[in-house]
Motif scaffolding. Structure first.
Motif, PDB file in Angstrom:
ATOM      1  N   VAL A   4      70.552   2.528  70.768  1.00 14.37           N
ATOM      2  CA  VAL A   4      71.137   3.855  71.021  1.00 14.37           C
ATOM      3  C   VAL A   4      70.328   4.878  71.458  1.00 14.37           C
ATOM      4  N   VAL A 255      81.459  10.851  71.997  1.00  9.86           N
ATOM      5  CA  VAL A 255      81.628  10.690  70.672  1.00  9.86           C
ATOM      6  C   VAL A 255      82.237  11.964  70.243  1.00  9.86           C
ATOM      7  N   ASP A 350      79.391   4.631  61.708  1.00 13.47           N
ATOM      8  CA  ASP A 350      79.108   5.504  63.144  1.00 13.47           C
ATOM      9  C   ASP A 350      78.352   4.843  63.858  1.00 13.47           C
ATOM     10  N   ILE A 354      79.350   3.337  67.801  1.00 10.97           N
ATOM     11  CA  ILE A 354      78.489   3.636  68.912  1.00 10.97           C
ATOM     12  C   ILE A 354      77.884   2.611  69.713  1.00 10.97           C
ATOM     13  N   ILE A 371      76.059   9.731  77.428  1.00  8.02           N
ATOM     14  CA  ILE A 371      76.793  10.155  76.417  1.00  8.02           C
ATOM     15  C   ILE A 371      76.935  11.607  76.078  1.00  8.02           C
ATOM     16  N   TRP A 373      78.130  13.877  72.806  1.00 10.13           N
ATOM     17  CA  TRP A 373      78.424  14.095  71.412  1.00 10.13           C
ATOM     18  C   TRP A 373      79.015  15.512  70.980  1.00 10.13           C
TER      19      TRP A 373
END
Length: 442
Positions: A4, A255, A350, A354, A371, A373
């Motif tokens: 991540v 997200v 979570d 992800i 990404i 969020w």
């Protein structure tokens, strides 16, 4: 090593058009229409209250009630939200009370009912329904937010006209009008039903609300019934210009902390996520284009209605546990959007969600993925971005980088903070001097 990427926070800048004193503006706008020449002492006035989380709506409705009381009239509030809140009178009253719209605060009764009257038949051959309490009132004030619709595109979308149809039509009206949308255009039905409602129901005025990207009231305008169509078209142009948007046109993953009916009719605003006409992807000329959407939970105010979850590919098991499938089924069957209720892949936490999403974005390696969020599709002032976007965000005039690069704040259980990005720890001093020194991981 984690797959991540690191993240950093940005703050967007939106046009800051704002009503300074909401209550005073409501009084001034209604007074401008000289309604005292039509509303007599002792007469009743129904004021609509919808299911959306409109900024300052409790203040707006209280000010409207106080204005009518100053004329000697007897105002009351009517929940007007079609099939929302489980299509029950009790559920709809609880929903508006969760927005601060209570009898004690507004100083007038709330009359919630699913009962309707059939006003007439349209030219297309289906009945026009109208809330019984509103129909028996001497006057009705239609109060609603003007904004782009999540399903339909045209000169008229969400606003006063839609409130007259689906809001005041209760469950009966919402069902028949959504069926009609499958055979006729949204504009045809809105104009056909709206024309009958304006001619046969006691609509005295409309109170149109436009919001800005800061979740504040940008404009309030009182409108006479004869001007609904013309003014709503003009106000929709303003609403489109003020609509908050994501700062990027292409993403690998979005997200989302929360979705719900108080955020948008489809849980997530399709005008923001780019899935207005296709639940699974943006059309060729539609932006942004987001490969995957992952949703962490539902808002408390949606009361378990997860309509729109079908637009995401990933979610958490706790979101699934939050769903009231009865309310979801009613809303889904009424709207005709069955695909919006399809459940995505659900994960225990979570991090799992992800990481799974990032494994499905093509040849892009997870640490290089694009990404964003966000809290929800209404709250877009501050958002988190993956490390690969740092240089791009620095170059944008309407975006300010306000934190250093750092890891996603997963806890030992693999979950992000319950409050989402609002709770993410920031080192604001590092935003000034240190964010450029933290390299992205590869």
């Amino acid at each position: 090593m984690s797959q991540v990427p690191q993240i950093f926070r940005v703050r967007q800048q939106f046009p800051r058009v704002q009503v300074a004193d909401v209550a005073a503006e409501v009084r001034d706008q209604l007074g401008r229409l000289k309604l005292d020449q039509r509303i007599k002492p002792g007469q009743s006035v129904a004021i609509t209250a919808g299911s959306r989380g409109i900024a300052n709506i409790h203040l707006i409705l209280r000010a409207a009630a106080q204005y009518f009381q100053s004329l000697g009239a007897r105002p009351f509030i009517v929940p007007s939200m079609g099939s929302h809140a489980g299509a029950t009178a009790e559920g709809q009253q609880r929903m508006i009370e969760s927005f601060g719209i209570t009898e004690a605060f507004c100083g007038c009764p709330i009359r919630s009912s699913m009962e309707t009257v059939v006003v007439c038949q349209t030219d297309q051959g289906f009945p026009v329904y109208f809330d019984r309490h509103a129909f028996t009132a001497d006057h009705v004030l239609v109060c609603g937010r003007i904004k782009p619709h999540t399903d339909f595109a045209g000169e008229i979308e969400s606003g006063l006209m839609k409130m007259m149809l689906i809001g005041l039509g209760n469950h009966d009206g919402a069902k028949i009008y959504h069926r009609a949308f499958q055979d006729y255009t949204f504009g045809q039905i809105v104009e056909s039903v709206g024309r009958e409602v304006l001619a046969r129901c006691p609509i005295v005025a409309g109170l149109a609300i436009v919001e800005n990207g800061y979740e504040d009231t940008a404009k309030i305008e009182a409108v006479l019934p004869a001007d609904f169509l013309v003014r709503e078209k003009a106000l929709l142009v303003i609403a489109r210009e003020l609509l908050p948007r994501l700062p990027l046109e292409r993403l690998d993953l979005l997200v989302v902390d929360e979705m719900g009916k108080n955020v948008s009719g489809t849980g997530m605003d399709t005008n923001v996520i780019g899935r207005k006409f296709n639940e699974s992807e943006a059309l060729p000329d539609e932006f942004p284009k987001i490969r995957r959407i992952a949703v962490r939970g539902l808002t408390e105010a949606t009361h378990g209605n997860a309509l729109g979850i079908g637009m995401s590919e990933f979610c958490t098991r706790r979101l699934v546990d939050q769903i009231d499938f009865g309310a979801l089924t009613i809303n889904c069957l009424t709207s005709g959007r069955m695909a919006c209720a399809k459940l995505p892949l659900a994960f225990d936490n979570d991090r799992q969600m992800i990481e799974a999403a990032l494994s499905t974005v093509g040849l892009t390696e997870p640490p290089r993925s694009r990404i964003l969020w966000i809290r929800n599709t209404r709250e877009l002032l501050e958002l988190e971005c993956s490390a690969v976007l740092l240089d791009e965000m620095r170059r944008r005039e309407n975006v300010e980088v306000i934190s250093a690069l750092r890891d996603f704040p997963f806890d030992e259980g693999g979950n992000l903070p319950a409050a989402g990005i609002h709770a993410a720890n920031l080192n604001r001093s590092a935003a000034v001097a240190g964010y450029a020194a933290a390299p992205a991981r590869h």
